[in-house]
Design an enzyme around this catalytic site. Structure first.
Site, PDB file in Angstrom:
ATOM      1  N   ARG A 192       5.098   2.296  -8.640  1.00  0.00           N
ATOM      2  CA  ARG A 192       4.919   3.729  -8.866  1.00  0.00           C
ATOM      3  C   ARG A 192       5.197   4.506  -7.589  1.00  0.00           C
ATOM      4  O   ARG A 192       5.291   3.926  -6.506  1.00  0.00           O
ATOM      5  CB  ARG A 192       3.507   4.007  -9.393  1.00  0.00           C
ATOM      6  CG  ARG A 192       2.375   3.827  -8.403  1.00  0.00           C
ATOM      7  CD  ARG A 192       1.035   3.940  -9.120  1.00  0.00           C
ATOM      8  NE  ARG A 192      -0.077   3.891  -8.167  1.00  0.00           N
ATOM      9  CZ  ARG A 192      -0.665   4.976  -7.663  1.00  0.00           C
ATOM     10  NH1 ARG A 192      -0.242   6.182  -8.010  1.00  0.00           N
ATOM     11  NH2 ARG A 192      -1.659   4.862  -6.797  1.00  0.00           N
ATOM     12  N   ASN A 214       7.522   2.543  -1.177  1.00  0.00           N
ATOM     13  CA  ASN A 214       8.456   1.617  -1.830  1.00  0.00           C
ATOM     14  C   ASN A 214       9.916   1.906  -1.545  1.00  0.00           C
ATOM     15  O   ASN A 214      10.759   1.012  -1.642  1.00  0.00           O
ATOM     16  CB  ASN A 214       8.225   1.629  -3.344  1.00  0.00           C
ATOM     17  CG  ASN A 214       6.927   0.954  -3.731  1.00  0.00           C
ATOM     18  OD1 ASN A 214       6.509   0.000  -3.091  1.00  0.00           O
ATOM     19  ND2 ASN A 214       6.280   1.466  -4.764  1.00  0.00           N
ATOM     20  N   ARG A 264       7.548   4.288 -16.843  1.00  0.00           N
ATOM     21  CA  ARG A 264       6.100   4.104 -16.899  1.00  0.00           C
ATOM     22  C   ARG A 264       5.456   5.421 -17.329  1.00  0.00           C
ATOM     23  O   ARG A 264       5.647   6.456 -16.686  1.00  0.00           O
ATOM     24  CB  ARG A 264       5.541   3.675 -15.551  1.00  0.00           C
ATOM     25  CG  ARG A 264       4.070   3.260 -15.671  1.00  0.00           C
ATOM     26  CD  ARG A 264       3.406   2.995 -14.335  1.00  0.00           C
ATOM     27  NE  ARG A 264       4.043   1.973 -13.536  1.00  0.00           N
ATOM     28  CZ  ARG A 264       3.475   1.432 -12.457  1.00  0.00           C
ATOM     29  NH1 ARG A 264       2.249   1.829 -12.081  1.00  0.00           N
ATOM     30  NH2 ARG A 264       4.110   0.524 -11.750  1.00  0.00           N
ATOM     31  N   GLN A 286       5.334  -8.078  -6.404  1.00  0.00           N
ATOM     32  CA  GLN A 286       4.977  -6.835  -5.719  1.00  0.00           C
ATOM     33  C   GLN A 286       6.048  -6.447  -4.707  1.00  0.00           C
ATOM     34  O   GLN A 286       6.489  -7.296  -3.911  1.00  0.00           O
ATOM     35  CB  GLN A 286       3.640  -7.002  -4.993  1.00  0.00           C
ATOM     36  CG  GLN A 286       2.467  -7.253  -5.909  1.00  0.00           C
ATOM     37  CD  GLN A 286       1.884  -5.969  -6.473  1.00  0.00           C
ATOM     38  OE1 GLN A 286       2.609  -5.017  -6.759  1.00  0.00           O
ATOM     39  NE2 GLN A 286       0.582  -5.944  -6.641  1.00  0.00           N
ATOM     40  N   ARG A 345     -21.052 -24.721  12.117  1.00  0.00           N
ATOM     41  CA  ARG A 345     -19.969 -24.149  12.909  1.00  0.00           C
ATOM     42  C   ARG A 345     -18.966 -25.259  13.271  1.00  0.00           C
ATOM     43  O   ARG A 345     -19.319 -26.242  13.912  1.00  0.00           O
ATOM     44  CB  ARG A 345     -20.484 -23.490  14.187  1.00  0.00           C
ATOM     45  CG  ARG A 345     -21.322 -22.261  13.935  1.00  0.00           C
ATOM     46  CD  ARG A 345     -21.648 -21.531  15.232  1.00  0.00           C
ATOM     47  NE  ARG A 345     -20.478 -20.902  15.813  1.00  0.00           N
ATOM     48  CZ  ARG A 345     -20.048 -19.680  15.497  1.00  0.00           C
ATOM     49  NH1 ARG A 345     -20.685 -18.974  14.580  1.00  0.00           N
ATOM     50  NH2 ARG A 345     -18.995 -19.164  16.089  1.00  0.00           N
TER      51      ARG A 345
END
Length: 543
Positions: free
Chosen positions: A10, A20, A69, A106, A157
């Site tokens: 988007r 993007n 979209r 992505q 640890r």
């Protein structure tokens, strides 16, 4: 088997505006995920779901299917599950077939390699899993917090390498079976994490993430070709290491002749990767497989044929201190030592291109001393002409007239000191130092030096140490910097210099502080600290 890659993108990014579509290392960020999907042979169709006109335009340029979209799916609070569900339904309606696997990719993971995506899909198709999530192992000692305060998320640890795996989602991809895709989920019951390398795991969310990715995408594969041995010296190896240490963020590889053990050992001790050869044909074969961006050839007198062959195997070829015919065919020639007339536009000559080691950018010249109390003798890593032995043999005669004077010898790793009888004599204040890591510390104390005519003269100049120069060989005599105009007394070829000449020159300098002061001033007028930056710029520009 039909696999759909869905790319949600988007346009309303607030953290990084226009994220993007902004240029990342010269290309739109989203173009990296387009390319990854297209390079994966298992992917049947690729679609980007977006409300952004710029994303749509870039997708069309790359030949990626654009899905509109709807506004209600482009709100900040909407998760990716209904977005991917909608994209799958649109694509199945258009293509008139049902997908078996859906991959969410992505656009904010530009460092992911197409091969990694391909291997993840291959693995998924052979495993009886419903979903694969990309993850990176970030095993660290961590702490939680509740109303009572902080508490450890571990029982004991341990060092990081001993901790159990702790996987963090990278966001790069989520692979799932079509049957698991619903408006509210993309995960089935049987979930596995596909581990990706940390170098591919950055998910861009902040400006800092952006900078990390852009630097990683600028990373180049650089091969240094250099040898070091007794007759040649270690200057070529040392010079290449100086450049390599300043190339953080690039992939460095050294290539050296395995028969030249002194140079090979020095490179091995540097912890850079080293590939060994015995014939130049093996070098060409290595480059064919390695496919470097740049070859830096620090070997003497290249031929036309050699450089032309290198240019077939690398995008750029740079030669160092080269006087051979090949220099007219290289992309760049850097001759800091040979200040000759520039024969072609691709030649860069003179002290402006000297690369001094990092330690000489940190240490500072000492205050000038009227009295010579500390004499430093250093003749390189191997000292092929045994100039160390010459001065060592004269050391007692040098200091017998001067109380308190110390004479220090720095011995290189390739010089056979004990074999040549070069040992410390503390009672006579003659000290021999081996395996010296920081030469600048010794120069910082020196009032006068003896050296050969290689790169050490530039280091002495940067520290303002007046020096007597003895050349190792005829080629070294061509190095033009070590002259009086730059603060050096040059006695020519070391093997031809008479003992009496060396002694008389030494005594004259010790007894005339005004001359040494002038030599120091001439040395310090040279601006040598910028040379490495200039050379790095030449090597890396236009790539």
């Amino acid at each position: 088997m039909k696999i759909l890659a869905v790319i949600p993108a988007r346009g309303g990014s607030k953290g990084i505006p226009r994220k993007n579509v902004r240029l990342m290392n010269g290309k739109p960020l989203i173009s990296y995920v387009f390319q990854n999907a297209q390079d994966c042979p298992l992917v049947t169709d690729i679609a980007v779901t977006t409300d952004d006109e710029e994303v749509k335009a870039i997708a069309r340029i790359f030949g990626v299917q654009v899905l509109e979209r709807r506004a209600e799916l482009a709100q900040d609070q909407v998760t990716l599950d209904p977005v991917v569900w909608d994209a799958v339904l649109q694509m199945e309606k258009q293509k008139k077939y049902r997908y078996d696997v859906v991959v969410t990719l992505q656009p904010t993971s530009p460092l992911l390699k197409s091969e990694t995506l391909h291997q993840a899909l291959k693995s998924f198709l052979t495993e009886e899993k419903d979903s694969y999530i990309s993850g990176v192992n970030q095993a660290h000692l961590s702490w939680g917090k509740d109303e009572r305060g902080y508490y450890p998320n571990y029982e004991k640890r341990l060092n990081r390498q001993q901790l159990p795996p702790h996987y963090v989602e990278t966001g790069a991809f989520l692979i799932t079976r079509r049957s698991c895709i619903t408006p509210g989920s993309r995960l089935g019951e049987k979930i596995s994490v596909y581990e990706v390398d940390p170098s591919e795991a950055v998910d861009i969310d902040t400006d800092y993430d952006w900078m990390i990715c852009e630097q990683a995408l600028r990373k180049k594969k650089i091969v240094f070709r250099a040898d070091g041995y007794r007759e040649l010296g270690m200057g070529h190896i040392a010079h290449c290491l100086t450049l390599a240490y300043r190339m953080m963020g690039h992939e460095i590889m050294f290539v050296t002749d395995s028969r030249r053990q002194e140079g090979y050992q020095r490179l091995k001790d540097s912890f850079f990767p080293v590939h060994t050869i015995e014939q130049e044909e093996e070098f060409y074969e290595f480059l064919q497989d390695y496919q470097p961006d740049v070859v830096v050839n620090d070997c003497l007198n290249t031929t036309k044929e050699h450089i032309q062959q290198l240019k077939k195997l690398a995008k750029k070829v740079v030669t160092i201190e080269d006087l051979g015919e090949g220099t007219f065919y290289a992309d760049a020639v850097i001759n800091a030592l040979y200040n000759v007339e520039v024969p072609a536009p691709n030649h860069y000559v003179g002290a402006d291109y000297v690369c001094i080691r990092d330690e000489f950018l940190i240490h500072r010249p000492k205050e000038f001393s009227e009295k010579v109390q500390y004499v430093l003798c250093l003749f390189g890593g191997t000292d092929p002409s045994d100039l160390t032995g010459r001065i060592y043999g004269l050391a007692e005669q040098m200091q017998k007239k001067y109380s308190g004077m110390e004479i220090h010898f720095i011995i290189g790793s390739g010089y056979p000191a004990e074999e040549n009888g070069i040992v410390s004599k503390p009672e006579q204040k003659i000290i021999v130092h081996r395996q010296v890591k920081t030469v600048a510390e010794y120069m910082e104390q020196a009032d006068l030096a003896f050296t050969s005519q290689g790169r050490t003269v530039f280091e002495l100049a940067s520290m303002g140490v007046p020096a007597v120069v003895l050349a190792q060989n005829e080629r070294e005599r061509l190095h033009t910097f070590a002259q009086m105009e730059n603060g050096f007394l040059n006695l020519g070829l070391g093997r031809e210099a008479e003992d009496e000449t060396i002694l008389s020159t030494f005594h004259w300098l010790v007894q005339t502080p005004q001359i040494r002061r002038e030599m120091r001033e001439l040395m310090l007028k040279n601006q040598l600290e910028k040379g490495t930056e200039r050379v790095l710029d030449i090597i890396l520009k236009d790539l």
